[in-house]
Design an enzyme around this catalytic site. Structure first.
Site, PDB file in Angstrom:
ATOM      1  CG  ASP A  36      -2.043  -1.005   1.079  1.00  0.00           C
ATOM      2  OD1 ASP A  36      -2.327  -1.414  -0.066  1.00  0.00           O
ATOM      3  OD2 ASP A  36      -2.620  -1.405   2.099  1.00  0.00           O
ATOM      4  CG  HIS A 242      26.300   6.672 -11.013  1.00  0.00           C
ATOM      5  ND1 HIS A 242      25.894   6.137 -12.203  1.00  0.00           N
ATOM      6  CD2 HIS A 242      26.634   7.962 -11.293  1.00  0.00           C
ATOM      7  CE1 HIS A 242      25.976   7.059 -13.161  1.00  0.00           C
ATOM      8  NE2 HIS A 242      26.437   8.172 -12.625  1.00  0.00           N
ATOM      9  CG  ASP A 259      26.626  14.836  -7.609  1.00  0.00           C
ATOM     10  OD1 ASP A 259      25.743  15.705  -7.604  1.00  0.00           O
ATOM     11  OD2 ASP A 259      27.056  14.285  -8.645  1.00  0.00           O
ATOM     12  CG  ASP A 270      23.831  17.833 -10.856  1.00  0.00           C
ATOM     13  OD1 ASP A 270      24.353  17.321  -9.849  1.00  0.00           O
ATOM     14  OD2 ASP A 270      23.948  17.375 -12.014  1.00  0.00           O
ATOM     15  CG  HIS A 349      32.415  11.961 -15.347  1.00  0.00           C
ATOM     16  ND1 HIS A 349      32.315  13.333 -15.435  1.00  0.00           N
ATOM     17  CD2 HIS A 349      32.976  11.706 -14.132  1.00  0.00           C
ATOM     18  CE1 HIS A 349      32.769  13.871 -14.306  1.00  0.00           C
ATOM     19  NE2 HIS A 349      33.193  12.913 -13.509  1.00  0.00           N
ATOM     20  CG  HIS A 353      24.196  16.838 -17.082  1.00  0.00           C
ATOM     21  ND1 HIS A 353      23.192  17.464 -16.392  1.00  0.00           N
ATOM     22  CD2 HIS A 353      25.062  16.386 -16.140  1.00  0.00           C
ATOM     23  CE1 HIS A 353      23.434  17.359 -15.089  1.00  0.00           C
ATOM     24  NE2 HIS A 353      24.568  16.721 -14.901  1.00  0.00           N
ATOM     25  CG  HIS A 360      21.473  13.681 -16.511  1.00  0.00           C
ATOM     26  ND1 HIS A 360      22.074  12.454 -16.617  1.00  0.00           N
ATOM     27  CD2 HIS A 360      22.174  14.346 -15.555  1.00  0.00           C
ATOM     28  CE1 HIS A 360      23.084  12.378 -15.751  1.00  0.00           C
ATOM     29  NE2 HIS A 360      23.153  13.503 -15.097  1.00  0.00           N
ATOM     30  CD  GLU A 383      28.512  16.695 -13.798  1.00  0.00           C
ATOM     31  OE1 GLU A 383      28.733  15.829 -12.934  1.00  0.00           O
ATOM     32  OE2 GLU A 383      27.390  16.909 -14.294  1.00  0.00           O
ATOM     33  CE1 TYR A 387      35.025  11.275  -9.430  1.00  0.00           C
ATOM     34  CE2 TYR A 387      35.644  11.325 -11.756  1.00  0.00           C
ATOM     35  CZ  TYR A 387      34.859  11.792 -10.719  1.00  0.00           C
ATOM     36  OH  TYR A 387      33.927  12.773 -10.962  1.00  0.00           O
ATOM     37  NE  ARG A 404      30.536  14.456  -9.692  1.00  0.00           N
ATOM     38  CZ  ARG A 404      30.562  13.230  -9.213  1.00  0.00           C
ATOM     39  NH1 ARG A 404      31.557  12.407  -9.520  1.00  0.00           N
ATOM     40  NH2 ARG A 404      29.617  12.793  -8.402  1.00  0.00           N
ATOM     41  CD  GLU A 406      27.231  18.336 -10.968  1.00  0.00           C
ATOM     42  OE1 GLU A 406      27.249  17.560  -9.989  1.00  0.00           O
ATOM     43  OE2 GLU A 406      26.531  18.143 -11.982  1.00  0.00           O
TER      44      GLU A 406
HETATM   45  N1  GLY Z   1      24.190  14.220 -10.076  1.00  0.00           N
HETATM   46  C1  GLY Z   1      24.161  13.685 -11.367  1.00  0.00           C
HETATM   47  C2  GLY Z   1      25.156  14.327 -12.226  1.00  0.00           C
HETATM   48  O1  GLY Z   1      26.020  15.009 -11.737  1.00  0.00           O
HETATM   49  O2  GLY Z   1      25.082  14.246 -13.407  1.00  0.00           O
HETATM   50 MN    MN Z   2      25.611  16.683 -13.030  1.00  0.00          MN
HETATM   51 MN    MN Z   3      25.853  15.942  -9.821  1.00  0.00          MN
END
Ligand code: GLY
Ligand code: MN
Ligand code: MN
Length: 439
Positions: A36, A242, A259, A270, A349, A353, A360, A383, A387, A404, A406
């Site tokens: 539920d 992630h 993040d 973000d 990466h 974005h 995104h 960003e 690593y 990172r 960002e």
């Molecule tokens: N937090 C997701 C990204 O940085 O794309």
């Molecule tokens: Mn991002």
């Molecule tokens: Mn992010």
């Protein structure tokens, strides 16, 4: 808040780009978590962009007449229901929704199957997000077939189904001043949350305790939710891109990568910041951190109208590749490291974005095979990161360092506006803020 008239203006702008036809945009379904219990409800971004309406079980239909340059905007939504409202809360009902959200017509959602075939009669085209949801595809095709069955009565069915996302993605890519105001606000709440995290962290705490500080700050300022699952990654966990367990104990001498950003009125922030758990960067940590910061500065300076989407990424990679050579992480010249993509061992990466209603966000990155030029009103993240996992050919003092940084930026007429600059970023700013933590 985005004024209601802006949602109507978006519908009019969409209709003027459609040739004659019928657009069908359903909102997201409620989803069961277990028995539920439901997941917190989140409307569909396309539907919300065109309506401002947050209730589930709703569909927007726009009937556009290109010859007359007219369009009719119709909402299907839940009816008023005193019994259900006692249990689950307020529903507008069609009549109040029509008035409050400036639709031309509104009907109970239960009449969708009866009314849609009538609206589709003699229309040349249907616009919908075909392929997004198999159940909806089947329903739309079912309505078209119902019209087709009337062909002997002289009624024609739509002959084409067009992807409405091609039009909507392009509209969503360019943020209005109203949207930018909301995004600045979401950014402000999120930068406050990062400051709070820096001020509250102590060696020995669990990652989730810091996550709780972020969520506290989001909610107390009225943000609906985190825009995505926060990453609170101490030490080696920062090298898992992630990582979302957020359960490990934070050790003195480790870095903490966070993040996290909130969602406010549907719009995402973000932000990533990386800082020392005990308030002071170690020498190797500082080397890596300053490198990523320099890469980010180089990338942000490329965000201006006319520059291709790829320019910030190219600038970040150039700085990182040079740094990897200087720090002994990569061998050879910067050109070799870039050409062979050896830098991807530490930076795997991309540099950003689009950002908006979705973290995104919607929008093409290429046009006619080339990276599209940045234009005022576009909002994106910048960003870069680094690593470093333990490996034989990597100096040991760098092992398990993950960084990172960002920020969210909006392209302006002359360059860009960094929406998230209130979150401390330089070594001096971070160490200064953390130095003044209460014991
Ligand atoms: N937090 C997701 C990204 O940085 O794309
Ligand atoms: Mn991002
Ligand atoms: Mn992010």
């Amino acid at each position: 808040m985005i004024p209601i008239k802006s949602f109507r203006e978006r519908r009019l702008a969409l209709a003027s780009q459609m040739q004659s036809g019928v657009a069908i945009v359903p909102t997201a379904p409620e989803r069961v978590r277990n028995r539920d219990a439901h997941f917190p409800y989140r409307f569909d971004s396309y539907f919300y962009y065109l309506t401002g309406f947050r209730e589930p079980e709703a569909v927007l239909v726009i009937v556009a007449d290109a010859e007359k340059s007219q369009s009719t905007h119709i909402l299907f939504c839940r009816e008023k229901d005193t019994e259900r409202e006692i249990w689950n809360g307020f529903r507008h009902g069609p009549e109040a929704a029509r008035e409050a959200f400036e639709f031309d017509e509104a009907h109970p959602i239960s009449t969708l199957d009866e009314i849609l075939p009538k609206l589709l009669a003699d229309q040349p085209a249907v616009y919908c997000a075909l392929g997004e949801d198999g159940g909806w595809d089947t329903r739309v095709i079912g309505w078209v077939n119902r019209v087709r069955q009337q062909s002997r009565g002289g009624i024609s069915a739509p002959a084409v189904i067009r992807d409405i996302r091609l039009l909507l993605d392009e509209m969503r890519l360019f943020k209005s001043e109203d949207e930018l105001q909301v995004m600045r606000h979401a950014a402000r709440i999120s930068t406050d949350a990062h400051r709070r995290a820096m001020q509250s962290v102590r060696p020995g705490m669990r990652e989730y305790e810091v996550e709780a500080e972020l969520l506290h700050e989001f909610r107390r300022h009225g943000a609906e939710a985190p825009a995505y699952t926060p990453i609170v990654a101490g030490g080696a966990n920062a090298c898992i891109l992630h990582y979302v367990e957020n359960s490990a104990r934070l050790a003195s001498g480790d870095l903490l990568l966070i993040d996290a950003g909130c969602e406010l009125n549907g719009y995402a922030a973000d932000i990533t910041r990386t800082f020392p758990v005990d308030g002071k960067f170690g020498p190797a940590q500082k080397d890596v951190y300053q490198l990523v910061l320099a890469a980010q500065a180089a990338a942000i300076s490329e965000v201006r109208p006319g520059n291709p989407w790829e320019a910030p990424h190219t600038a970040a990679v150039r700085v990182l590749a040079q740094g990897f050579v200087d720090l002994g992480l990569c061998r050879g010249s910067v050109e070799e490291v870039t050409e062979t993509e050896d830098y991807k061992r530490f930076y795997m990466h991309r540099t950003g974005h689009w950002l908006g209603l979705d973290v995104h966000d919607a929008g093409e990155y290429k046009q006619d095979g080339a990276w599209r030029p940045l234009q005022p009103g576009m909002t994106l993240t910048v960003e870069p990161g680094c690593y470093i996992r333990p490996a034989e050919n990597v100096p040991q003092h760098f092992w398990n360092i993950g960084v990172r940084i960002e920020d969210d930026v909006a392209v302006t007429e002359s360059g860009c506006e960094v929406l998230t600059s209130a979150a401390p970023k330089s070594v001096a700013e971070i160490e200064g803020l953390m130095q003044h933590r209460q014991a």
